[in-house]
Design a protein around this motif. Structure first.
Motif, PDB file in Angstrom:
ATOM      1  N   ASP A   9       0.803  -1.225   0.000  1.00  0.00           N
ATOM      2  CA  ASP A   9       0.000   0.000   0.000  1.00  0.00           C
ATOM      3  C   ASP A   9       0.838   1.278   0.000  1.00  0.00           C
ATOM      4  N   ARG A  10       2.096   1.182  -0.463  1.00  0.00           N
ATOM      5  CA  ARG A  10       2.969   2.349  -0.579  1.00  0.00           C
ATOM      6  C   ARG A  10       3.446   2.476  -2.012  1.00  0.00           C
ATOM      7  N   ARG A  11       3.441   3.696  -2.508  1.00  0.00           N
ATOM      8  CA  ARG A  11       3.895   3.967  -3.869  1.00  0.00           C
ATOM      9  C   ARG A  11       5.426   3.957  -3.891  1.00  0.00           C
ATOM     10  N   VAL A  12       5.997   3.231  -4.849  1.00  0.00           N
ATOM     11  CA  VAL A  12       7.449   3.172  -5.039  1.00  0.00           C
ATOM     12  C   VAL A  12       7.731   3.171  -6.537  1.00  0.00           C
ATOM     13  N   TRP A  13       8.973   3.410  -6.900  1.00  0.00           N
ATOM     14  CA  TRP A  13       9.373   3.304  -8.303  1.00  0.00           C
ATOM     15  C   TRP A  13       9.384   1.833  -8.669  1.00  0.00           C
ATOM     16  N   SER A  14       8.945   1.508  -9.862  1.00  0.00           N
ATOM     17  CA  SER A  14       8.921   0.102 -10.287  1.00  0.00           C
ATOM     18  C   SER A  14      10.352  -0.401 -10.453  1.00  0.00           C
ATOM     19  N   GLU A  15      10.508  -1.694 -10.253  1.00  0.00           N
ATOM     20  CA  GLU A  15      11.831  -2.305 -10.392  1.00  0.00           C
ATOM     21  C   GLU A  15      12.365  -2.110 -11.807  1.00  0.00           C
ATOM     22  N   GLU A  16      11.476  -2.231 -12.791  1.00  0.00           N
ATOM     23  CA  GLU A  16      11.880  -2.042 -14.191  1.00  0.00           C
ATOM     24  C   GLU A  16      12.407  -0.628 -14.421  1.00  0.00           C
ATOM     25  N   PHE A  17      11.746   0.375 -13.837  1.00  0.00           N
ATOM     26  CA  PHE A  17      12.202   1.754 -13.972  1.00  0.00           C
ATOM     27  C   PHE A  17      13.564   1.942 -13.306  1.00  0.00           C
ATOM     28  N   ILE A  18      13.726   1.409 -12.112  1.00  0.00           N
ATOM     29  CA  ILE A  18      14.999   1.555 -11.399  1.00  0.00           C
ATOM     30  C   ILE A  18      16.132   0.892 -12.187  1.00  0.00           C
ATOM     31  N   MET A  19      15.854  -0.262 -12.766  1.00  0.00           N
ATOM     32  CA  MET A  19      16.883  -0.974 -13.534  1.00  0.00           C
ATOM     33  C   MET A  19      17.280  -0.201 -14.797  1.00  0.00           C
ATOM     34  N   SER A  20      16.339   0.527 -15.384  1.00  0.00           N
ATOM     35  CA  SER A  20      16.637   1.254 -16.619  1.00  0.00           C
ATOM     36  C   SER A  20      17.092   2.691 -16.370  1.00  0.00           C
ATOM     37  N   TYR A  21      17.042   3.145 -15.128  1.00  0.00           N
ATOM     38  CA  TYR A  21      17.305   4.547 -14.792  1.00  0.00           C
ATOM     39  C   TYR A  21      18.672   5.019 -15.282  1.00  0.00           C
ATOM     40  N   ASP A  22      19.711   4.232 -15.057  1.00  0.00           N
ATOM     41  CA  ASP A  22      21.068   4.639 -15.441  1.00  0.00           C
ATOM     42  C   ASP A  22      21.236   4.782 -16.944  1.00  0.00           C
ATOM     43  N   GLU A  23      20.411   4.101 -17.709  1.00  0.00           N
ATOM     44  CA  GLU A  23      20.524   4.129 -19.166  1.00  0.00           C
ATOM     45  C   GLU A  23      19.815   5.338 -19.783  1.00  0.00           C
ATOM     46  N   LEU A  24      18.997   6.030 -18.996  1.00  0.00           N
ATOM     47  CA  LEU A  24      18.242   7.179 -19.499  1.00  0.00           C
ATOM     48  C   LEU A  24      19.093   8.435 -19.504  1.00  0.00           C
TER      49      LEU A  24
END
Length: 118
Positions: A9-24
């Protein structure tokens, strides 16, 4: 790709987003953060930046406001943010978003949310 998800019940960044973050690129990171806050229910507000050095976006959910900045700092571009109550963003304190501290923005949002309900 969903940028956020709810866990316990807590909003967090998705794992997929976190994994791709460095590539953005930094601009894509900035836009992704805006889209993630939109997914959480925040609505982009009209805001005029008075600084020629930064791109500023305000997002609001009820009385909680998140202000994201894309700023050039020491020949590097960084993303900073502030969280506060609508009409009461008085101080100039900002935090910088780094990959290892991506979830700090959610902690700050929760803290201000609680204050807004008092």
């Amino acid at each position: 790709m969903s940028i956020t998800e709810k866990i316990n019940d807590r909003r967090v960044w998705s794992e997929e987003f976190i994994m791709s973050y460095d590539e953005l690129t930094i601009e894509d990171r900035y836009l992704s953060l805006i889209m993630g806050l939109n997914e959480a229910g925040f609505v982009k507000q009209d805001y005029t930046s008075y600084s020629p050095l930064s791109k500023v976006t305000d997002l609001q959910l009820d009385s909680v406001v998140v202000r994201l900045y894309l700023v050039e700092l020491n020949n590097d571009t960084v993303i900073c943010y502030r969280v506060g109550l609508a009409g009461r963003m008085d101080n100039d304190d900002t935090d910088t978003i780094f990959r290892l501290g991506l979830d700090t923005i959610w902690g700050d949002i929760r803290r201000v949310w609680v204050i807004s309900k008092l």
